[in-house]
Each structure stands twice: as C-alpha cells, then as structure tokens.
Write a protein that holds these residues in place. Structure first.
Motif: not given
Length: 496
Positions: A52, A64, A78, A82, A87, A204, A208
């Motif tokens: 990550v 990413d 996760i 977020a 995010t 994402c 991340y």
C-alpha cells in the motif's frame, strides 16, 4: 499451541517484534500497544505501508502502486476508515466497454450482455465450488467451468450463439486481473475462497494515502520502528515450556534482536522464498501450507495524456467512462503475438478534485512478466517510454476521439512487484489448480507456530471472506495481536 495463559512478568515489559510494516503489521502493532506490550517493528524498506504505497505520475498526480480498491464496502473496516479520513471513492460497477478481437468497438448494450453472462457464470462457479469442493478434482480450473457451462448459459436456440459463446469465453480472462494469474490457473475446487466481503467495489479516487496514515499513526507514536532493517534469520523458541526463552531475529546488517514473540507479516512470496531462514524449521504442515498457496503477478501501468479524450463524444457520439476491455487482439501481433487480452480503467471520470487524464492498465501472467522484464532491461527513460507507448497504443488508440497528434502520452508509471524481492517477487495470494487442501493451508498459516514464538498475519492469513484484500490484511493483524495478548492474559488499556 500454548494451552495455558502465561502471567505477565511484572519486572519486564513483554517485547513483541513485528516483522513488516504493511497494513497487517501496523494494525497488529496498534493492538499490541493497546494491550501494554513493548513493540518493535522491523521494516526492510525505508517507508511504511508495504504494497500500500503511493507515487507521483510525471503530471504530478498521486497514484496507488499497490491496492486501488476497497473490495466489498459492506461491513469493511477499510470503508470505515475511508469515511473517517474523507478519502474520496468512485465506482464503475455498472459499465464496461469491449473491443473484440478485430478491434471493433461493441455497443454498450452488446458488451453489457456479454459481461452479464460472464459474471453469471462466475457467480454459478462460486456456488458450485462452495457446495461441491470436496468432490471437485484439484486440476479443474475456472476456465473449465466456463467451458462446461457455456452451452447452458447460451443455448443453441439463441441467435448467433456460437459468436456469443466465443466472446464470453474470451471475457473469462477478466478474472485474471482480479487474482493476478490467468483464469486457466484458477482452482475451481477452492474458487469459493476468492469470494470477498459483500458490497460494492470502490476505487480509492484520492488514493489510500490518508487511510494508510490513519492505520500507521498508533505505531508511529508508540512503537520503535527500524527502517531499512531486513531480516535474514529467525531463530524460534525450541520449547513452549521454557517461558524465559526468546525469539532471536538476525538482520542482513548483523543486528540481533531478542523478542518474547514475533508477528510475521511478510508477503507470502517472501515466505515461500525464505523458508530456509527459520531455525528450527517451521512445522512441516505450516511449510506445506506456505508452499501450496499460489502467488500472483498483478502489475499496473498508468499512462497519462494531455486530456481525457475518451470522455469527448466522437462522430458516433461514443465515449468511455469506467472499464474497457480489448479481447484477444489480432491487430497487434508485432507487440502482442500471444494475443493477451487487456483491461484498463480510465481515471478521467473520478471525482472532480481527483480526476486526471490517465488510463490504468491491469496486466497479469505472462504479459506482466514480459512488460516488467523488458522495462528492467532498457537503459534510458526514453527507451522505456518508447516501449510502453508502442506496446499499449494499439489499445488506447481505439478509444473514442483519439487523435495521434493531440493525444500523445505525456508519461507513464509501471509497477514491478515481480522484480521486488521484498514483495516476494509478485503480488496477492491466490488459489491455483492442483491445490488439494487450500482452506486448511490458510488455517495453518493463520495459526502460525506459536510454540516457536512465531505468529503470522497478512492478506494470506485473513478471514476467508477477505483473503487477498487490504481489509483482510488489516483484520489479520488485529486478530493475531489479540491472540498474542490472550496468551499472556493481557487486557486492553483504556485510552483517554
């Protein structure tokens, strides 16, 4: 396994070593710190996050290079992170565009019809694998299931049934970009282990980065993190009855660390290549489990352009938004004689604050090996640019509104997990044909070797509904740390 809880030594704070500062290691460190352990993290890289990780494209946008997705947004830690870190995420679950083997752009209705059929067969394969796993021959693959069921899915009574079957069988290759290995290597017997947390798959959009910072903060604040510290040997406890014995960890630069226990979070590929580093050897069943599970080679190639031209309607009012597939191309035999299918997701339609004119190609199997090894061999950036743009141009040049002069790429970034020894020369655990005890192999790795003071975490030891995912890595770190705490009778400390 230790059967009786040990009492905490009042004169010595118990010291736990965490090997690897990826998501599972960082989460394990957080939980261990909460329970009052002293924690030292040994990280071979000079950064946190493992796979990550983010880099910048030549145009300045963050990307990413490992995980891009939150797989299964329902009940996902996760997804919770977020939301907490604001995010930004995007979704293209409902649309995918297809170019056939001759390079013809199919209508959205036609491509949707093919995709619906392909995903229906994949869903049927999950159900069949779950119900009949004990009776399925280890050599049977997901592609075999497609071939066995294609006539049922598209009967002879359908118009153009032969063409449709041909297209759906070609589309089956899309599964390879999920597991990092070709579909003919996907075990049907253990296909049920690939099914992940329920819910939407979300991209994402803002990377991340903020999620990783949130996961890492407790370890940054409370653990002793040793960067650029690569483990070379692990000497486990020789007897579970001698509580005073420690686990000795040696590093490539000659350091020796003594820990009461270690949590080993290195990638599966690294474990497979370094079993000789354990003394005494890991238990036979554990070594077998480590060697039995497959390890993928999913790579990413980001190519940026002056503008997201594919979002501009062409003369036929066509645009691309989301995923695109180029199936078994016959029109690029000079660069792709094996006719590897290609898949990309366009990043021009992300959220307004994160969108950029970039195509993200997912490659796997022999194609990823070819691209990464070629790039490694080229001496200059110009030569690398020429290779990547020539290799992928047959595909992006077919997108709507492409013009060879105004749409020349401005740069690229390609991952090379296959060339990364610390990543185990690959990425993502998977379940390949020939596997005989996949579920037990995972359970055995999840158990680790606590009698030697060696506990294990990572996406390859995750709960069955999250294997191979960031959520799985996160949960595996949490669960193993709680097990270590339970062995010593440690309770979580209340934080103000």
């Amino acid at each position: 396994m230790m059967d009786q809880k040990e009492t905490r030594n009042s004169t010595k704070k118990l010291h736990i070593g965490v090997i690897g500062a990826g998501v599972s290691g960082l989460r394990a460190a957080d939980i261990l710190l909460r329970h009052g352990f002293q924690v030292t993290i040994l990280e071979a890289r000079n950064r946190l996050g493992g796979r990550v990780h983010q880099e910048r494209l030549p145009n300045g946008h963050f990307i990413d290079i490992g995980a891009n997705w939150i797989h299964g947004a329902n009940d996902s830690p996760i997804m919770d992170l977020a939301r907490e870190t604001k995010t930004e995420v995007s979704s293209w679950d409902t649309v995918s565009y297809v170019f056939n083997e001759d390079g013809d752009f199919l209508s959205l209705d036609e491509s949707t019809d093919y995709f619906t059929t392909a995903w229906t067969i994949i869903g049927d394969a999950f159900e069949y694998s779950s119900k009949h796993t004990s009776g399925i021959a280890p050599e049977k693959s997901l592609l075999d299931f497609f071939r066995d069921n294609i006539k049922k899915a598209i009967p002879d009574t359908e118009r153009d049934y032969e063409k449709k079957r041909h297209m759906v069988l070609q589309l089956s290759a899309i599964w390879g970009a999920i597991i990092g290995s070709p579909v003919n290597k996907q075990s049907l017997k253990f296909f049920w282990l690939e099914e992940s947390i329920e819910g939407e798959n979300l991209f994402c959009a803002s990377t991340y980065r903020k999620i990783l910072e949130k996961i890492a903060q407790p370890a940054v604040d409370g653990a002793d993190i040793r960067y650029a510290t690569q483990v070379s040997q692990i000497h486990g406890k020789s007897s579970s009855t001698a509580a005073e014995k420690t686990v000795k960890v040696k590093t490539t630069d000659g350091q020796v660390f003594d820990f009461d226990e270690i949590v080993l979070t290195t990638p599966l590929g690294w474990l497979q290549k370094n079993l000789q580093s354990f003394q005494p050897p890991l238990p036979e069943r554990l070594s077998k489990g480590i060697q039995s599970i497959g390890y993928g080679c999913l790579e990413k190639v980001y190519i940026s352009f002056p503008a997201a031209f594919w979002l501009t309607p062409d003369a036929n009012s066509r645009t691309i938004e989301g995923f695109c597939q180029w199936l078994s191309p016959t029109y690029a035999l000079d660069t792709n004689p094996a006719r590897w299918s290609n898949e990309a997701v366009e990043l021009g339609s992300l959220t307004p604050s994160t969108a950029h004119p970039t195509l993200l190609f997912y490659i796997h199997g022999p194609e990823s090996q070819h691209v990464t090894s070629t790039l490694r061999s080229l001496p200059t950036q110009d030569a690398k640019n020429d290779f990547v743009f020539a290799f992928f141009e047959p595909y992006y040049a077919r997108l709507p509104s492409f013009d060879p002069e105004s749409c020349r790429p401005t740069g690229f970034f390609a991952t090379d997990w296959l060339g990364d020894d610390l990543a185990g020369n690959g990425s993502y655990s998977n379940f390949q044909v020939g596997l005989e005890e996949g579920d037990e192999d995972i359970r055995t790795m999840r158990e680790g070797a606590p009698e030697q003071g060696i506990w294990m975490a990572g996406e390859h030891t995750a709960p069955f509904d999250a294997l191979g995912t960031v959520a799985g890595a996160y949960r595996s770190g949490e669960l193993v740390a709680k097990r270590v705490a339970d062995v010593y009778g440690m309770v979580e400390e209340v934080r103000e």
